[in-house]
Design an enzyme around this catalytic site. Sequence first.
Site: not given
Length: 663
Positions: A221, A223, A438-439
């Site tokens: 933020g 800008t 795997h997960e």
Amino acid sequence: MSDQQKTPPGDPKLRRVSRTASVWFLFALMSVLAWNFMRSDDRTIGQITVSELYRQLDNDNILEVTFQGETRVEGELKNTIVVDEADVNEFVTDLPSAEVTGELMTLMLDREVEITARSRGLGWGTLMISILPVFLFIAFWIWIFRAMQSGGNRAFQFGRSKARMISPDTPQVTFADVAGAEEAKVELEEIIEFLKDPPRFSRLGGRLPKGVLLVGPPGTGKTLLARAVAGEAGRPFFQMSGSDFVEMFVGVGASRVRDLFEQGKAHAPCIIFVDEIDAVGRHRGAGLGGGHDEREQTLNALLVEMDGFEANEGVILLAATNRPDVLDPALLRPGRFDRQVVVDLPDVKGREGILRVHAKKLPLAEDVELSLVARGTPGLSGADLSNICNEAALFAARRGVDRVAMEDFEQAKDKVMLGTERRSMVLTDAERRLTAFHEAGHVVIGVKVPGLDPVHKVTIVPRGRALGLTASLPEEDRHSHTRDWLNGQLAMLFGGRVAEELEFGPEKVTTGAGNDIERATAMARRMVTRFGMSDRIGLMAVGDSEQEVFLGRELVQRREVSDFTARQVDEEVKRILDEAHSRARGIVEENRTLLADIANALLERETLDASEIQLLVEGKALAPLTSDFDSEQGSLELPGAAAKPAAKPRPGLGSADPLPSPG
């Protein structure tokens, strides 16, 4: 000096008067030319032949004549004659030679014709036509030089500043539209008070700050804060990008800097905002070109204008960058940028405030709890949160409802943080099974290692570049990381590879753990070289020459450690990784049953949330699938389930919890 005492350079009123005078001058010039070539009265001029001239002379119809040079005669007739079907009373005749002219003059003297003579020269109209090209050429170059020095969007204005002035009475963003950066707002509000009431601060000897630098990651933020300053200040506000200074023409950038500050002085007190100032303010002496290239000339001009020999009162330079490390030290010193305002990633309260600002434009359903969304989005910037609100509105529009519900925010959060679901990707049964184990390996490590962030979601639905991922969420914002936490994260990263090895055998492992290994190696190297978490290396920060090359401060890579120390660093990194792999293997071997349960549940449901993972850890059965199963999400929405935030995806077969950069 007031506006009545001195006309500001580039005053629009002065330019309008100049343009009006030029237009009237050209109009008068064209009128004179038209009068010379198009004038008419009650007499008409005709071109007659020499024979006709002799006949009119014999008829005594010539009143007076004027000889122009030796071969042209003009005259007036006593009575009109018809020439080319028109009545004329004046004539013009071109004579063939000087002998004919002499003979004709003798006859006219005998008939008492009034004779005058003048040397034949250029007439007024002919003269104007002859000098008009020269005049236009000179006027063209005068216009070019004036255009290069005057305002407006004209050609050839290389040296003019491209800054755009935002009028104080234009509707603007205010500080009420900014959330999540309270400290930065306080700093900037003080700058605005300086502009509105300078005597209040200068009565005790204080002076107006010359520069304020907004520093922070992309999307926080900076800008937006500058736009809020423009809306709150009530003073002229000039906006420009750092890239607008530098051009291919040498000296243009420095000229634009000088012109920008000239405009600022003419409208002082005012604010000049330069976005992405690192485009022009990079460290001098970097790269090729020495001290004479265009960018360094521009930076030198900027340094002089901010704090040089001449005073520059009433002009505040507000700049923004996400790369303060590459800025030149002379630019950052007090007297130029007196203040550096850090605009960091928002905390949970800041995220909630940002969500409320963006949600004002959305028709929200009663079940929306922005505080839950804020707690589930750690590490996201204001731009990310704005994107979540926008995606939630788009999800609601696709469903054809009139209000944005909590489920829309959940889907938008998963899309922004995890990536878009790729359900069109068809996986074979073997790939789905391998991804599930795997997960499941990541999940087992996540729930069994104390101190790690809780696992909130695991899925084998492809998202982004990952075939599956495991997402963890910290219970509170974390600003530093302990050695135990980092070692636990290393073990969790190896959980997927260990599960593949135990279930399918070492010869059946895949490339799916490639990203996990890469991240683990980078983390272990930082632990050794930056965080002093190696007993063998000790508290010595080993320089990272690659970073200096990236910053452009060195043309060649420079080693800051000996070969012996570099070898020790590599050995320590290898030791830490091997210990993390052994630790992960031991934990997964002890929980083979839990590993199989989680993998089978993933094969059946594709996505598991925190409550379902907890049931599996406790050895309880999951609730059966019902019609509430969301085919788009691939997960069972249990009544009363809390929001399940997640983290950004990583490439590879699967991905453990993405880690913020420690430290």
